[in-house]
Motif scaffolding. Structure first.
Motif, PDB file in Angstrom:
ATOM      1  N   LYS A 157     -17.668   1.745  18.615  1.00  0.00           N
ATOM      2  CA  LYS A 157     -17.178   2.313  17.358  1.00  0.00           C
ATOM      3  C   LYS A 157     -17.123   1.256  16.249  1.00  0.00           C
ATOM      4  CE  LYS A 157     -16.707   6.293  19.228  1.00  0.00           C
ATOM      5  NZ  LYS A 157     -17.707   7.317  18.970  1.00  0.00           N
ATOM      6  N   SER A 158     -17.417   1.707  15.022  1.00  0.00           N
ATOM      7  CA  SER A 158     -17.437   0.792  13.871  1.00  0.00           C
ATOM      8  C   SER A 158     -16.017   0.387  13.478  1.00  0.00           C
ATOM      9  CB  SER A 158     -18.104   1.484  12.689  1.00  0.00           C
ATOM     10  OG  SER A 158     -17.271   2.545  12.264  1.00  0.00           O
ATOM     11  N   LYS A 159     -15.948  -0.596  12.594  1.00  0.00           N
ATOM     12  CA  LYS A 159     -14.629  -1.045  12.109  1.00  0.00           C
ATOM     13  C   LYS A 159     -13.919   0.087  11.366  1.00  0.00           C
ATOM     14  CE  LYS A 159     -15.477  -5.946  11.978  1.00  0.00           C
ATOM     15  NZ  LYS A 159     -15.477  -7.192  11.247  1.00  0.00           N
ATOM     16  N   PHE A 160     -14.670   0.855  10.579  1.00  0.00           N
ATOM     17  CA  PHE A 160     -14.061   1.938   9.810  1.00  0.00           C
ATOM     18  C   PHE A 160     -13.541   3.048  10.732  1.00  0.00           C
ATOM     19  CE2 PHE A 160     -14.318   5.789   7.049  1.00  0.00           C
ATOM     20  CZ  PHE A 160     -13.331   5.403   6.151  1.00  0.00           C
ATOM     21  N   HIS A 161     -14.347   3.389  11.730  1.00  0.00           N
ATOM     22  CA  HIS A 161     -13.936   4.413  12.707  1.00  0.00           C
ATOM     23  C   HIS A 161     -12.671   3.943  13.439  1.00  0.00           C
ATOM     24  CE1 HIS A 161     -14.879   7.847  15.425  1.00  0.00           C
ATOM     25  NE2 HIS A 161     -14.143   7.135  16.261  1.00  0.00           N
ATOM     26  N   THR A 162     -12.657   2.668  13.797  1.00  0.00           N
ATOM     27  CA  THR A 162     -11.507   2.098  14.502  1.00  0.00           C
ATOM     28  C   THR A 162     -10.260   2.130  13.618  1.00  0.00           C
ATOM     29  OG1 THR A 162     -13.016   0.664  15.718  1.00  0.00           O
ATOM     30  CG2 THR A 162     -10.695   0.034  15.742  1.00  0.00           C
ATOM     31  N   LEU A 163     -10.463   1.851  12.329  1.00  0.00           N
ATOM     32  CA  LEU A 163      -9.327   1.905  11.394  1.00  0.00           C
ATOM     33  C   LEU A 163      -8.734   3.316  11.349  1.00  0.00           C
ATOM     34  CD1 LEU A 163      -7.631   0.615   9.021  1.00  0.00           C
ATOM     35  CD2 LEU A 163      -9.421   1.421   7.497  1.00  0.00           C
ATOM     36  N   LEU A 164      -9.638   4.314  11.237  1.00  0.00           N
ATOM     37  CA  LEU A 164      -9.178   5.706  11.108  1.00  0.00           C
ATOM     38  C   LEU A 164      -8.559   6.259  12.391  1.00  0.00           C
ATOM     39  CD1 LEU A 164     -11.926   7.548   9.031  1.00  0.00           C
ATOM     40  CD2 LEU A 164      -9.744   6.655   8.260  1.00  0.00           C
ATOM     41  N   LYS A 165      -9.178   5.949  13.531  1.00  0.00           N
ATOM     42  CA  LYS A 165      -8.778   6.602  14.787  1.00  0.00           C
ATOM     43  C   LYS A 165      -7.798   5.802  15.635  1.00  0.00           C
ATOM     44  CE  LYS A 165     -11.470  10.190  14.295  1.00  0.00           C
ATOM     45  NZ  LYS A 165     -10.974  11.557  14.188  1.00  0.00           N
ATOM     46  N   VAL A 166      -7.799   4.485  15.459  1.00  0.00           N
ATOM     47  CA  VAL A 166      -6.931   3.661  16.311  1.00  0.00           C
ATOM     48  C   VAL A 166      -5.842   2.955  15.497  1.00  0.00           C
ATOM     49  CG1 VAL A 166      -6.864   1.702  17.928  1.00  0.00           C
ATOM     50  CG2 VAL A 166      -8.779   3.308  18.001  1.00  0.00           C
ATOM     51  N   ILE A 167      -6.256   2.246  14.451  1.00  0.00           N
ATOM     52  CA  ILE A 167      -5.278   1.406  13.731  1.00  0.00           C
ATOM     53  C   ILE A 167      -4.267   2.255  12.951  1.00  0.00           C
ATOM     54  CG2 ILE A 167      -5.003  -0.428  12.009  1.00  0.00           C
ATOM     55  CD1 ILE A 167      -7.787  -1.451  12.862  1.00  0.00           C
ATOM     56  N   ILE A 168      -4.754   3.157  12.110  1.00  0.00           N
ATOM     57  CA  ILE A 168      -3.831   3.955  11.280  1.00  0.00           C
ATOM     58  C   ILE A 168      -2.896   4.816  12.145  1.00  0.00           C
ATOM     59  CG2 ILE A 168      -3.688   5.827   9.559  1.00  0.00           C
ATOM     60  CD1 ILE A 168      -6.061   4.529   8.130  1.00  0.00           C
ATOM     61  N   PRO A 169      -3.399   5.561  13.138  1.00  0.00           N
ATOM     62  CA  PRO A 169      -2.457   6.380  13.947  1.00  0.00           C
ATOM     63  C   PRO A 169      -1.402   5.548  14.668  1.00  0.00           C
ATOM     64  CG  PRO A 169      -4.711   7.070  14.350  1.00  0.00           C
ATOM     65  CD  PRO A 169      -4.802   5.833  13.534  1.00  0.00           C
ATOM     66  N   ASN A 170      -1.778   4.330  15.074  1.00  0.00           N
ATOM     67  CA  ASN A 170      -0.813   3.506  15.799  1.00  0.00           C
ATOM     68  C   ASN A 170       0.094   2.696  14.872  1.00  0.00           C
ATOM     69  OD1 ASN A 170      -1.244   3.953  18.729  1.00  0.00           O
ATOM     70  ND2 ASN A 170      -3.331   3.458  18.159  1.00  0.00           N
ATOM     71  N   ALA A 171      -0.151   2.814  13.562  1.00  0.00           N
ATOM     72  CA  ALA A 171       0.741   2.137  12.600  1.00  0.00           C
ATOM     73  C   ALA A 171       1.369   3.187  11.684  1.00  0.00           C
ATOM     74  CB  ALA A 171      -0.050   1.118  11.786  1.00  0.00           C
ATOM     75  N   LYS A 172       1.419   4.443  12.161  1.00  0.00           N
ATOM     76  CA  LYS A 172       1.832   5.536  11.266  1.00  0.00           C
ATOM     77  C   LYS A 172       3.264   5.363  10.747  1.00  0.00           C
ATOM     78  CE  LYS A 172       3.072   8.959  14.778  1.00  0.00           C
ATOM     79  NZ  LYS A 172       2.423   8.865  16.049  1.00  0.00           N
ATOM     80  N   TYR A 173       4.156   4.854  11.598  1.00  0.00           N
ATOM     81  CA  TYR A 173       5.542   4.700  11.136  1.00  0.00           C
ATOM     82  C   TYR A 173       5.630   3.642  10.030  1.00  0.00           C
ATOM     83  CZ  TYR A 173       6.935   7.600  15.069  1.00  0.00           C
ATOM     84  OH  TYR A 173       7.067   8.650  15.940  1.00  0.00           O
ATOM     85  N   SER A 174       4.853   2.594  10.160  1.00  0.00           N
ATOM     86  CA  SER A 174       4.837   1.552   9.122  1.00  0.00           C
ATOM     87  C   SER A 174       4.276   2.115   7.823  1.00  0.00           C
ATOM     88  CB  SER A 174       3.974   0.375   9.570  1.00  0.00           C
ATOM     89  OG  SER A 174       4.432  -0.108  10.780  1.00  0.00           O
ATOM     90  N   ILE A 175       3.263   2.957   7.939  1.00  0.00           N
ATOM     91  CA  ILE A 175       2.643   3.518   6.733  1.00  0.00           C
ATOM     92  C   ILE A 175       3.618   4.487   6.052  1.00  0.00           C
ATOM     93  CG2 ILE A 175       0.737   4.968   5.880  1.00  0.00           C
ATOM     94  CD1 ILE A 175      -0.959   3.712   8.208  1.00  0.00           C
ATOM     95  N   ILE A 176       4.288   5.318   6.841  1.00  0.00           N
ATOM     96  CA  ILE A 176       5.268   6.253   6.249  1.00  0.00           C
ATOM     97  C   ILE A 176       6.415   5.459   5.610  1.00  0.00           C
ATOM     98  CG2 ILE A 176       6.880   8.145   6.711  1.00  0.00           C
ATOM     99  CD1 ILE A 176       4.991   8.950   9.065  1.00  0.00           C
ATOM    100  N   SER A 177       6.868   4.405   6.286  1.00  0.00           N
ATOM    101  CA  SER A 177       7.923   3.560   5.716  1.00  0.00           C
ATOM    102  C   SER A 177       7.479   2.995   4.371  1.00  0.00           C
ATOM    103  CB  SER A 177       8.236   2.367   6.627  1.00  0.00           C
ATOM    104  OG  SER A 177       8.709   2.793   7.843  1.00  0.00           O
ATOM    105  N   ALA A 178       6.234   2.536   4.314  1.00  0.00           N
ATOM    106  CA  ALA A 178       5.702   1.966   3.075  1.00  0.00           C
ATOM    107  C   ALA A 178       5.718   3.007   1.958  1.00  0.00           C
ATOM    108  CB  ALA A 178       4.288   1.451   3.306  1.00  0.00           C
ATOM    109  N   LEU A 179       5.316   4.232   2.293  1.00  0.00           N
ATOM    110  CA  LEU A 179       5.266   5.286   1.266  1.00  0.00           C
ATOM    111  C   LEU A 179       6.670   5.609   0.748  1.00  0.00           C
ATOM    112  CD1 LEU A 179       2.594   7.712   2.812  1.00  0.00           C
ATOM    113  CD2 LEU A 179       2.281   6.008   1.031  1.00  0.00           C
ATOM    114  N   VAL A 180       7.621   5.677   1.668  1.00  0.00           N
ATOM    115  CA  VAL A 180       9.013   5.968   1.264  1.00  0.00           C
ATOM    116  C   VAL A 180       9.562   4.844   0.389  1.00  0.00           C
ATOM    117  CG1 VAL A 180      11.376   6.302   2.132  1.00  0.00           C
ATOM    118  CG2 VAL A 180       9.467   7.385   3.304  1.00  0.00           C
ATOM    119  N   LEU A 181       9.274   3.617   0.797  1.00  0.00           N
ATOM    120  CA  LEU A 181       9.743   2.465   0.012  1.00  0.00           C
ATOM    121  C   LEU A 181       9.140   2.471  -1.393  1.00  0.00           C
ATOM    122  CD1 LEU A 181       9.702  -0.626   2.409  1.00  0.00           C
ATOM    123  CD2 LEU A 181      11.649   0.246   1.121  1.00  0.00           C
ATOM    124  N   VAL A 182       7.855   2.754  -1.477  1.00  0.00           N
ATOM    125  CA  VAL A 182       7.180   2.769  -2.784  1.00  0.00           C
ATOM    126  C   VAL A 182       7.796   3.861  -3.665  1.00  0.00           C
ATOM    127  CG1 VAL A 182       5.002   3.349  -3.946  1.00  0.00           C
ATOM    128  CG2 VAL A 182       4.998   1.757  -2.026  1.00  0.00           C
TER     129      VAL A 182
END
Lengths: 210, 218
Positions: free
Chosen positions: B125-150
């Motif tokens: 899998k490409s880096k972009f595919h890995t970002l979408l399917k592995v990295i973002i889903p496994n960092a979802k709480y951090s991303i939601i926290s970031a959105l709330v903070l912003v």
């Protein structure tokens, strides 16, 4: 045929394998076995030459990125995706049909909807092996793939890998600490401390002589 | 009490949050996984709004995007103006809130075991595919926290929005500026109600973040 002559910081492996043949790597901890396996996959830098079925993966001019090397890699920590079920993990690089077929072959179909955090160590290991094979790789690399399995499961999985290797024709290189696993599965053994690759039968004779 | 400053603040916070959700993931990916001198230089620049006084940041944004600024002059040729209007507020908010987006996402990305990312690569899998399917889903709480903070950070912003947007009723007067104006006019009743609303939003955000933290620990 697969030809490997690869040099990492600590080890130098030179061998030739025919279709479906397996090479076991035997040596003490911390000697660089994992780094060697990672270098073959291009997860670490290495010099040398790798030619798999006439396709150059590595030489002075070419170094195929990891994504373009047809490999299946079983990591020591299994590296199952926590956000995916067992079925989704195995289907990640194949299809759901193929994944289901492998789940049945490895006797873990009952785990298909479970998530990795709900699995035991042995179950995770079996899923990791099934996922690596699901991609139908040319080369299967396994880093201590049987460490969490009980004896009977281990033999069952080893037989299954051997069978799939014969059917699909993939080469296998694996690290194991248990000499029994290496003798049972591999055609050749890379004795890291002696820096030589020998035939498993030859190894048996040497062991008897000792 | 005038509701318009709150509408402007909500609009500004929502758009900033959405933009920084996407931009923050891109920048965080670069900063979390690349090892280069560019990263070492870029990271402190991106994080600088955390320590810079908002008025200083607002002043520099004015200097760059104002009518006599380098970017402002260029935009003048196309009849575009980026200060003392909503777009100016948006640019100011994005720059000011960028570290609040990037910081938690970087932490989330770096917490993902390296072998998960490598496993995806070994499966072709490409880096972009890995970002979408592995990295973002496994960092979802951090991303939601970031959105709330912003969101919660932008809604209470004062210094930068005042410098870049001014205090134009119906255009750039945000909730926090309105509170300042109410106090100046000795209108403590409206100041109180407005302050209570902002206080409640901040508290709800913090409670939400706490719940997220608990979920992540499970």
């Amino acid at each position: 045929m697969m030809y490997i002559n690869i040099k990492t910081r600590l080890l130098n492996l030179k061998c030739t394998l025919n279709k479906s043949q397996m090479l076991g790597i035997l040596g003490p901890s911390g000697i660089g076995k994992t780094t060697l396996l990672r270098a073959i996959a291009n997860l670490e830098k290495a010099d040398g030459e790798i030619i798999v079925d006439n396709e150059v993966w590595l030489n002075d001019k070419i170094s195929l990125p990891v994504q373009n090397r047809s490999i299946g890699f079983v990591f020591q920590d299994f590296a199952l995706f926590p956000n995916m079920s067992v079925l989704e993990n195995i289907a990640y690089a194949s299809s759901k049909e193929k994944a289901t077929h492998l789940l049945e072959a490895f006797n873990i179909i009952h785990l298909k909807d479970k998530y990795p955090n709900k699995l035991s160590g042995g179950e995770r290991q079996r899923v990791a092996i099934a996922r690596a094979i699901a991609r139908e790789p040319k080369l299967l690399l396994m880093d201590e793939p049987f460490s969490a399995l009980d004896r009977s499961t281990k033999h069952f999985i080893q037989d299954k890998i051997k069978q799939l290797s014969q059917e699909q024709g993939f080469y296998t290189i694996f690290i194991a600490h248990d000499i029994g696993d290496i003798k049972r599965l591999s055609d050749f053994i890379f004795l890291v401390e002696d820096n030589k690759v020998i035939n498993t039968d030859e190894f048996e004779k040497e062991s008897i002589n000792i | 009490m005038d509701s318009e400053p709150f509408l402007i603040s909500f609009e500004l916070s929502t758009i900033t949050m959405l933009i920084l959700g996407i931009v923050g993931i891109g920048i965080s990916y670069f900063l979390a996984f690349k090892r280069s001198i560019i990263v070492d230089i870029l990271e402190p620049i991106i994080m600088s709004p955390l320590v810079l006084p908002p008025t200083v940041l607002g002043f520099y944004i004015l200097e760059i995007f104002g009518v006599s600024g380098s970017v402002g002059k260029f935009l003048n040729h196309f009849d575009l103006k980026l200060v003392f209007n909503f777009w100016g507020l948006l640019i100011g908010s994005i720059i000011y809130s960028l570290p609040f987006s990037v910081s938690p996402i970087i932490a989330g990305f770096r917490a993902i075991p390296k072998s998960l990312i490598e496993a995806s690569y070994t499966l072709g899998k490409s880096k972009f595919h890995t970002l979408l399917k592995v990295i973002i889903p496994n960092a979802k709480y951090s991303i939601i926290s970031a959105l709330v903070l912003v969101f919660s950070h932008t809604i209470g912003e004062f210094g930068v929005v005042l410098m870049v947007g001014g205090d134009i009723p119906g255009k750039t007067r945000t909730a926090s500026i309105a509170i300042f104006d109410y106090v100046q006019e000795l209108n403590y009743k409206d100041a109180n109600i407005s302050a209570l609303i902002l206080f409640s939003i901040a508290m709800i955000s913090l409670i939400f973040l706490q719940i997220l933290k608990r979920l992540q620990e499970r």
